[in-house]
Design an enzyme around this catalytic site. Structure first.
Site, PDB file in Angstrom:
ATOM      1  N   THR A 206      53.702  22.573  -1.009  1.00 18.44           N
ATOM      2  CA  THR A 206      52.755  23.593  -0.517  1.00 18.44           C
ATOM      3  C   THR A 206      53.286  24.087   0.829  1.00 18.44           C
ATOM      4  O   THR A 206      54.012  23.360   1.523  1.00 18.44           O
ATOM      5  CB  THR A 206      51.348  22.989  -0.297  1.00 18.44           C
ATOM      6  OG1 THR A 206      51.451  22.007   0.749  1.00 18.44           O
ATOM      7  CG2 THR A 206      50.822  22.338  -1.570  1.00 18.44           C
TER       8      THR A 206
ATOM      9  N   HIS B 105      41.375  14.085   4.008  1.00 15.92           N
ATOM     10  CA  HIS B 105      42.142  15.174   3.383  1.00 15.92           C
ATOM     11  C   HIS B 105      42.625  14.682   2.034  1.00 15.92           C
ATOM     12  O   HIS B 105      43.271  13.655   1.937  1.00 15.92           O
ATOM     13  CB  HIS B 105      43.337  15.532   4.259  1.00 15.92           C
ATOM     14  CG  HIS B 105      44.345  16.402   3.569  1.00 15.92           C
ATOM     15  ND1 HIS B 105      44.027  17.646   3.057  1.00 15.92           N
ATOM     16  CD2 HIS B 105      45.647  16.202   3.284  1.00 15.92           C
ATOM     17  CE1 HIS B 105      45.095  18.168   2.498  1.00 15.92           C
ATOM     18  NE2 HIS B 105      46.104  17.315   2.621  1.00 15.92           N
TER      19      HIS B 105
ATOM     20  N   ASP C 122      41.855  22.397   3.001  1.00 17.72           N
ATOM     21  CA  ASP C 122      40.878  22.145   1.925  1.00 17.72           C
ATOM     22  C   ASP C 122      39.691  23.105   2.068  1.00 17.72           C
ATOM     23  O   ASP C 122      39.222  23.694   1.089  1.00 17.72           O
ATOM     24  CB  ASP C 122      40.345  20.710   1.997  1.00 17.72           C
ATOM     25  CG  ASP C 122      41.456  19.680   2.040  1.00 17.72           C
ATOM     26  OD1 ASP C 122      42.177  19.629   3.057  1.00 17.72           O
ATOM     27  OD2 ASP C 122      41.618  18.924   1.064  1.00 17.72           O
TER      28      ASP C 122
ATOM     29  N   ARG D  10      40.706  26.590   1.013  1.00 19.20           N
ATOM     30  CA  ARG D  10      40.773  26.700  -0.461  1.00 19.20           C
ATOM     31  C   ARG D  10      39.345  26.804  -1.008  1.00 19.20           C
ATOM     32  O   ARG D  10      39.070  27.602  -1.893  1.00 19.20           O
ATOM     33  CB  ARG D  10      41.474  25.472  -1.045  1.00 19.20           C
ATOM     34  CG  ARG D  10      42.964  25.445  -0.790  1.00 19.20           C
ATOM     35  CD  ARG D  10      43.620  24.133  -1.228  1.00 19.20           C
ATOM     36  NE  ARG D  10      45.078  24.229  -1.099  1.00 19.20           N
ATOM     37  CZ  ARG D  10      45.861  23.213  -0.729  1.00 19.20           C
ATOM     38  NH1 ARG D  10      45.318  22.012  -0.487  1.00 19.20           N
ATOM     39  NH2 ARG D  10      47.165  23.371  -0.609  1.00 19.20           N
TER      40      ARG D  10
ATOM     41  N   ARG E  63      50.709   5.830  -1.927  1.00 14.95           N
ATOM     42  CA  ARG E  63      50.436   6.501  -0.654  1.00 14.95           C
ATOM     43  C   ARG E  63      50.590   5.481   0.480  1.00 14.95           C
ATOM     44  O   ARG E  63      51.014   5.820   1.576  1.00 14.95           O
ATOM     45  CB  ARG E  63      49.020   7.099  -0.668  1.00 14.95           C
ATOM     46  CG  ARG E  63      48.931   8.368  -1.510  1.00 14.95           C
ATOM     47  CD  ARG E  63      47.507   8.629  -1.936  1.00 14.95           C
ATOM     48  NE  ARG E  63      46.614   8.735  -0.777  1.00 14.95           N
ATOM     49  CZ  ARG E  63      46.323   9.897  -0.192  1.00 14.95           C
ATOM     50  NH1 ARG E  63      46.899  10.998  -0.648  1.00 14.95           N
ATOM     51  NH2 ARG E  63      45.503   9.951   0.826  1.00 14.95           N
TER      52      ARG E  63
END
Ligand SMILES: COc1ncc(-c2ccc3c(Nc4cccc(C(=O)O)c4)c(C(N)=O)cnc3c2)c(OC)n1
Length: 331
Positions: free
Chosen positions: A247, A192, A165, A168, A105
């Site tokens: 997504t 996140h 988030d 969801r 990342r």
């Protein structure tokens, strides 16, 4: 050639923009899902799509325009010239490099920092009063980078953060509570992704708090395993990418809701990424998600939630991690 005859009723020059123009940077899956959402929900009547891939953009523009006969009209333009974004009330940035095999990342954030170095100054040059909404991942770090590169006040640099988030979270809670997700209060704050923080004390339906129904909800000791829901939220992005490759839909609906709050100055409260220096004992200028009041000037207020010691320490740990990564970023 056949031309409509107008009885022109005004001498006023055509306005440079409606005051609610939105630019979307990045014509990928997320950027175009947002554009399709905007056209079908009449979020704005003026939309600019900007990216480096001109052919892709032209195709997307044509395909969106061909559907306008079915919806409220939207003036849509597209191209690689950032002048197309001029006078935007809001600029949404979805551009960015995809994580490559074996990339960490941190590598991604450096590559995406390079990309923001090209994008952000051009957006601000053409729309100095704009609000920036950063969607690219890792969103909390990139929202900090965008803020530093833009020179804009922090209330006008927003990250999509844990808004998806939280959505969801509310959907998975709705499956157990058997009520609609939008009838459930449920907040996920902090970073996140992997180290997000579910605020279990804030989960309620019509004021009936989950913690009053089950004091252990969210704890490891909980025999009803409510914490599995947070684990599913963290996993779901990876699961969706494994299953469909990326997504898009939930993020597009989330960005449409955030954009509506800003364009219509509704003062709705959303979990979005903002500078949390001085919040929950954070000492560094890092961006994390907390419940923010959204209006025409961006983030006008932050709701001060009461966190448990454990929630507070998780939040501070995320802040320390982001501060560490930020100090290694070159820009
Ligand atoms: C200094 O001049 C300059 N000009 C353009 C860019 C640049 C690079 C990548 C960009 C970019 N991403 C991108 C483009 C091409 C390849 C990749 C990749 O991940 O390999 C990523 C996007 C986007 N929609 O994701 C949008 N704009 C970009 C812009 C750039 O990036 C450093 N620098």
């Amino acid at each position: 050639s056949a031309k409509l005859k107008f009885h022109t009723q005004t001498t006023a020059p055509e306005k440079s923009s409606s005051g609610r123009k939105v630019t979307i940077v990045g014509a990928g899956q997320v950027g175009m899902s947002i554009a399709f959402c905007f056209v079908n929900q009449s979020i704005t009547s003026e939309l600019a799509l900007v990216d480096v891939m001109e052919d892709r953009l032209k195709g997307e523009l044509m395909d969106l325009q061909h559907g306008l006969a079915f919806v409220h009209n939207v003036k849509i333009c597209s191209g690689s010239d950032y002048a197309l974004s001029a006078n935007s009330k809001l600029c949404i940035v979805t551009a960015g490099a995809e994580l490559r095999e074996g990339e960490s990342r941190l590598d991604l954030v450096q590559r995406n920092t390079e990309i923001l170095k090209d994008i952000i100054p051009k957006l601000v040059e053409h729309s100095p009063d704009t609000i920036l909404l950063i969607v690219s991942d890792p969103v909390d770090l990139l929202t900090y980078v965008a803020w530093k590169l833009s020179g804009l006040p922090k209330e006008r640099v927003i990250g999509s953060g844990t808004n998806v988030d939280s959505a969801r979270f509310r959907f998975l809670l709705s499956e157990r509570f058997k009520v609609a997700p939008n009838s459930i209060h449920g907040w996920i704050i902090g970073e996140h992704g992997d180290t997000s923080v579910p605020v279990w004390s804030g989960v309620d339906v019509a004021g009936v708090r989950l913690r009053d129904l089950n004091p252990d909800a969210g704890m490891e000791s909980d025999t009803e395993n409510w914490n599995d829901i947070h684990k599913q939220v963290v996993q779901s992005a990876y699961e969706i990418i494994r299953l469909k490759g990326h997504t898009s839909w939930a993020m597009a609906s989330s960005v449409a809701t955030l954009t509506t709050a800003i364009l219509k100055n509704t003062r709705n409260v959303h979990a979005v990424s903002t500078s949390v220096e001085g919040i929950h004992g954070v000492q560094h200028p890092v961006f994390l998600s907390v419940p923010c009041v959204l209006g025409e000037s961006g983030i006008t207020d932050i709701i001060q939630q009461t966190l448990t010691e454990d929630e507070r320490s998780q939040f501070q740990k995320s802040a320390a991690t982001l501060h560490e990564v930020q100090s290694n970023l070159v820009f």
